[in-house]
Design a protein around this motif. Structure first.
Motif, PDB file in Angstrom:
ATOM      1  N   UNK B  16       0.841  -1.210   0.000  1.00 52.78           N
ATOM      2  CA  UNK B  16       0.000   0.000   0.000  1.00 52.78           C
ATOM      3  C   UNK B  16       0.877   1.263   0.000  1.00 52.78           C
ATOM      4  N   UNK B  18       3.789   1.394  -1.315  1.00 52.21           N
ATOM      5  CA  UNK B  18       4.373   1.509  -2.662  1.00 52.21           C
ATOM      6  C   UNK B  18       3.351   2.040  -3.666  1.00 52.21           C
ATOM      7  N   UNK B  19       2.057   1.674  -3.500  1.00 51.76           N
ATOM      8  CA  UNK B  19       1.017   2.217  -4.391  1.00 51.76           C
ATOM      9  C   UNK B  19       0.933   3.733  -4.215  1.00 51.76           C
ATOM     10  N   UNK B  20       1.041   4.187  -2.966  1.00 52.93           N
ATOM     11  CA  UNK B  20       0.980   5.627  -2.703  1.00 52.93           C
ATOM     12  C   UNK B  20       2.200   6.338  -3.301  1.00 52.93           C
ATOM     13  N   UNK B  21       3.348   5.674  -3.271  1.00 58.19           N
ATOM     14  CA  UNK B  21       4.549   6.233  -3.916  1.00 58.19           C
ATOM     15  C   UNK B  21       4.313   6.376  -5.415  1.00 58.19           C
ATOM     16  N   UNK B  22       3.717   5.305  -6.013  1.00 63.85           N
ATOM     17  CA  UNK B  22       3.398   5.350  -7.447  1.00 63.85           C
ATOM     18  C   UNK B  22       2.483   6.530  -7.756  1.00 63.85           C
ATOM     19  N   UNK B  23       1.599   6.875  -6.788  1.00 64.25           N
ATOM     20  CA  UNK B  23       0.641   7.970  -6.973  1.00 64.25           C
ATOM     21  C   UNK B  23       1.297   9.336  -6.745  1.00 64.25           C
ATOM     22  N   UNK B  24       2.567   9.324  -6.324  1.00 64.16           N
ATOM     23  CA  UNK B  24       3.296  10.581  -6.151  1.00 64.16           C
ATOM     24  C   UNK B  24       3.418  11.063  -4.714  1.00 64.16           C
ATOM     25  N   UNK B  25       2.936  10.261  -3.753  1.00 66.72           N
ATOM     26  CA  UNK B  25       2.983  10.688  -2.352  1.00 66.72           C
ATOM     27  C   UNK B  25       4.398  10.552  -1.776  1.00 66.72           C
ATOM     28  N   UNK B  26       4.772  11.523  -0.955  1.00 68.71           N
ATOM     29  CA  UNK B  26       6.080  11.461  -0.299  1.00 68.71           C
ATOM     30  C   UNK B  26       5.986  10.730   1.021  1.00 68.71           C
ATOM     31  N   UNK B  27       4.911  11.018   1.773  1.00 71.86           N
ATOM     32  CA  UNK B  27       4.745  10.381   3.083  1.00 71.86           C
ATOM     33  C   UNK B  27       3.328   9.874   3.271  1.00 71.86           C
ATOM     34  N   UNK B  28       3.207   8.706   3.866  1.00 68.99           N
ATOM     35  CA  UNK B  28       1.912   8.063   4.084  1.00 68.99           C
ATOM     36  C   UNK B  28       1.913   7.494   5.504  1.00 68.99           C
TER      37      UNK B  28
END
Lengths: 78, 78
Positions: B16, B18-28
């Motif tokens: 999850x 890594x999916x957020x990284x793919x979406x451009x997020x820096x921190x989750x």
């Protein structure tokens, strides 16, 4: 090299088989499990993009659970 | 005891993030990753249930990739 590979699936097929079991399925082909991983990954990235927009709008760089919640409603209503 | 635990998440939080990284997020946040796993799991079970209906309708007990494809279109249009 970027550490995020855009062509490889992040979600593995083993949990997809278990989701299908939860749904009542007796047998699931490996291709079906892979297809489910692929579509959930696409939906996940879509939700994460919306969540990032909400976080940014709220002046944060960290995506929080509440951003995922509102983003999911948005994506699933479309 | 049933081997499928209905209360535990099948999808782990690492993919999850890594999916957020793919979406451009820096921190989750970890709570956000868990929330994303939860909603994707719910959507996944919904798709698998529809797919099982299609497979049964086609006279099969095995879910195939084509069942997942048509079930996804159904679920995402709703």
């Amino acid at each position: 090299m970027n550490k995020v590979n855009k062509n490889e699936l992040e979600i593995s097929t083993a949990p997809m088989h278990r989701l299908c079991e939860k749904a009542g399925a007796e047998r699931v082909s490996e291709a079906a499990a892979k297809e489910l991983a692929k579509v959930l990954e696409e939906i996940g990235v879509k939700i994460a993009k919306e969540a990032l927009d909400y976080a940014t709008y709220a002046g944060r760089i960290t995506i929080k659970a509440e951003d995922i919640e509102i983003a999911t409603r948005k994506v699933m209503e479309k």
